[in-house]
Scaffold this motif. Structure first.
Motif, PDB file in Angstrom:
ATOM      1  N   GLY A 315       0.791  -1.227   0.000  1.00  0.00           N
ATOM      2  CA  GLY A 315       0.000   0.000   0.000  1.00  0.00           C
ATOM      3  C   GLY A 315       0.818   1.268   0.000  1.00  0.00           C
ATOM      4  O   GLY A 315       0.285   2.347  -0.273  1.00  0.00           O
ATOM      5  N   GLN A 316       2.104   1.181   0.302  1.00  0.00           N
ATOM      6  CA  GLN A 316       2.947   2.369   0.310  1.00  0.00           C
ATOM      7  C   GLN A 316       3.277   2.816  -1.113  1.00  0.00           C
ATOM      8  O   GLN A 316       3.238   2.030  -2.061  1.00  0.00           O
ATOM      9  N   SER A 317       3.619   4.092  -1.229  1.00  0.00           N
ATOM     10  CA  SER A 317       4.081   4.638  -2.500  1.00  0.00           C
ATOM     11  C   SER A 317       5.476   5.194  -2.298  1.00  0.00           C
ATOM     12  O   SER A 317       5.880   5.530  -1.179  1.00  0.00           O
ATOM     13  N   GLY A 318       6.214   5.301  -3.373  1.00  0.00           N
ATOM     14  CA  GLY A 318       7.558   5.827  -3.252  1.00  0.00           C
ATOM     15  C   GLY A 318       8.126   6.256  -4.582  1.00  0.00           C
ATOM     16  O   GLY A 318       7.470   6.140  -5.623  1.00  0.00           O
ATOM     17  N   ILE A 335      10.583   6.707   0.359  1.00  0.00           N
ATOM     18  CA  ILE A 335       9.188   6.652   0.789  1.00  0.00           C
ATOM     19  C   ILE A 335       8.719   8.014   1.286  1.00  0.00           C
ATOM     20  O   ILE A 335       7.588   8.435   1.048  1.00  0.00           O
ATOM     21  N   SER A 336       9.596   8.699   2.008  1.00  0.00           N
ATOM     22  CA  SER A 336       9.313  10.047   2.505  1.00  0.00           C
ATOM     23  C   SER A 336      10.634  10.794   2.587  1.00  0.00           C
ATOM     24  O   SER A 336      11.685  10.253   2.211  1.00  0.00           O
ATOM     25  N   GLU A 337      10.604  12.022   3.072  1.00  0.00           N
ATOM     26  CA  GLU A 337      11.835  12.820   3.163  1.00  0.00           C
ATOM     27  C   GLU A 337      12.902  12.137   4.002  1.00  0.00           C
ATOM     28  O   GLU A 337      14.096  12.315   3.768  1.00  0.00           O
ATOM     29  N   SER A 338      12.479  11.341   4.973  1.00  0.00           N
ATOM     30  CA  SER A 338      13.443  10.726   5.889  1.00  0.00           C
ATOM     31  C   SER A 338      13.436   9.198   5.856  1.00  0.00           C
ATOM     32  O   SER A 338      14.152   8.558   6.623  1.00  0.00           O
TER      33      SER A 338
END
Length: 355
Positions: A315-318, A335-338
């Motif tokens: 379900g995650q996006s990246g 996946i995110s900034e960190s």
């Protein structure tokens, strides 16, 4: 076309994302709507949506009422629309074979060649068509996909335009012999018995016999149809011959056949993502498939680059930030900034699709 929610029905295909107040899609574009989706839209008080003019089964969608749009622009059919049209036409042809009709190569060419030429101009579209398949029409979707994939792999392997067209025809015709199998077996939504499976394994021979005496079909096409379930190590069927006796076209259609079957909705199993299917093929390919063909498929499915946005099976996006050429379906993701995720370390997670 834009229609009111009350006009929607199962099988409608969204043309645009349905956004929430946070600009996160409630339902993303290209989703095939179910009654549950329609209920969600009602809960979110969505009044109208943009949908395709055709349903997932290829039939036209003709609501009794549309939302008036300021400008209507005549446009070329989408590849998806042409693909579903080809599936419907192949279905009609298949049913005529079930009734005893002979194979007409002119009709076969009309179904696959114009669509194949469009795919060559936009090859990335080929690896998203699996989203528009359904269980009931699996065999028709599979045949059209097999034709497109076989021709595409021929192109990747630098075959001539004529040979690529013949590969597309070979792929489309490979399962024509299924029309001689008991329809109850074809529609069965559970595992086949040994007797049923042995019956299905005869379909390459049936397919070959249906086209054997047609002079306009090249011998390379006939061999590909007959041998598409053979394996380089001799573990396939119908004859169990080994690699040196297999026509190069057969080796191409064999890889395309397995990939297509894994990524489509089947009566007895759910579809897998292209990347997961590719990983399984690569893992199981040693000794069974021609590695040049497998690599051509890898380069096609894995035609992703740094900066590409993807959705994962969890379900995650990246966003892809690094690709190891030895494992192109297992890139490093942001996946995110960190937060970063190296898919090589998480074998249970797969790329679901490119977004």
């Amino acid at each position: 076309m834009r229609v009111m929610i009350s006009q929607l029905k199962e099988g409608c295909i969204l043309s645009n994302d349905i956004l929430s107040l946070t600009n996160t899609p409630i339902i993303p574009k290209k989703t095939v709507l179910t009654n549950e989706h329609i209920h969600v839209l009602q809960v979110f008080l969505v009044k109208d949506v943009q949908v395709e003019s055709f349903l997932i089964n290829g039939e036209p969608f003709t609501p009794t009422e549309q939302v008036e749009e300021i400008e209507v622009v005549e446009k070329e059919n989408t590849i998806v629309e042409d693909y579903l049209k080809s599936v419907v036409e192949y279905k009609q042809l298949f049913k005529s074979w079930q009734a005893g009709a002979l194979v007409e190569i002119s009709k076969v060419r009309q179904i696959i060649i114009p669509l194949f030429k469009r795919i060559l101009k936009l090859p990335k579209e080929l690896f998203s068509l699996h989203r528009y398949t359904n269980r009931e029409d699996y065999i028709y979707h599979h045949s059209v996909m097999l034709g497109l994939l076989s021709g595409y792999l021929g192109k990747k392997l630098k075959y001539s335009e004529g040979d690529c067209n013949h590969l597309a025809i070979a792929g489309l015709l490979s399962d024509c012999g299924m029309s001689k199998i008991d329809p109850k077996i074809l529609l069965k939504n559970s595992s086949l018995t040994l007797a049923e499976y042995n019956n299905v394994k005869k379909h390459p021979l049936y397919s070959y016999r249906m086209i054997e005496k047609i002079p306009l079909i090249k011998d390379s096409v006939k061999l590909a149809v007959f041998q598409h379930h053979e394996r380089v190590d001799g573990t396939g069927y119908v004859l169990g011959v080994t690699g040196e006796k297999l026509h190069p076209f057969s080796k191409i259609v064999a890889v395309a056949d397995v990939y297509s079957a894994m990524t489509l909705e089947r009566p007895y199993s759910n579809r897998q993502s292209p990347f997961r299917a590719l990983e399984e093929i690569r893992r199981e390919s040693f000794g069974k498939f021609d590695m040049k063909v497998v690599e051509a498929l890898t380069n096609g499915v894995g035609n992703i680059s740094i900066g590409t946005r993807i959705k994962l099976s969890n379900g995650q996006s990246g966003e892809i930030v690094f690709i190891d050429k030895s494992q192109p379906t297992r890139p490093l993701l942001k996946i995110s900034e960190s937060e970063f995720l190296d898919l090589k370390n998480y074998r249970e997670i797969f790329i679901e699709e490119i977004i």
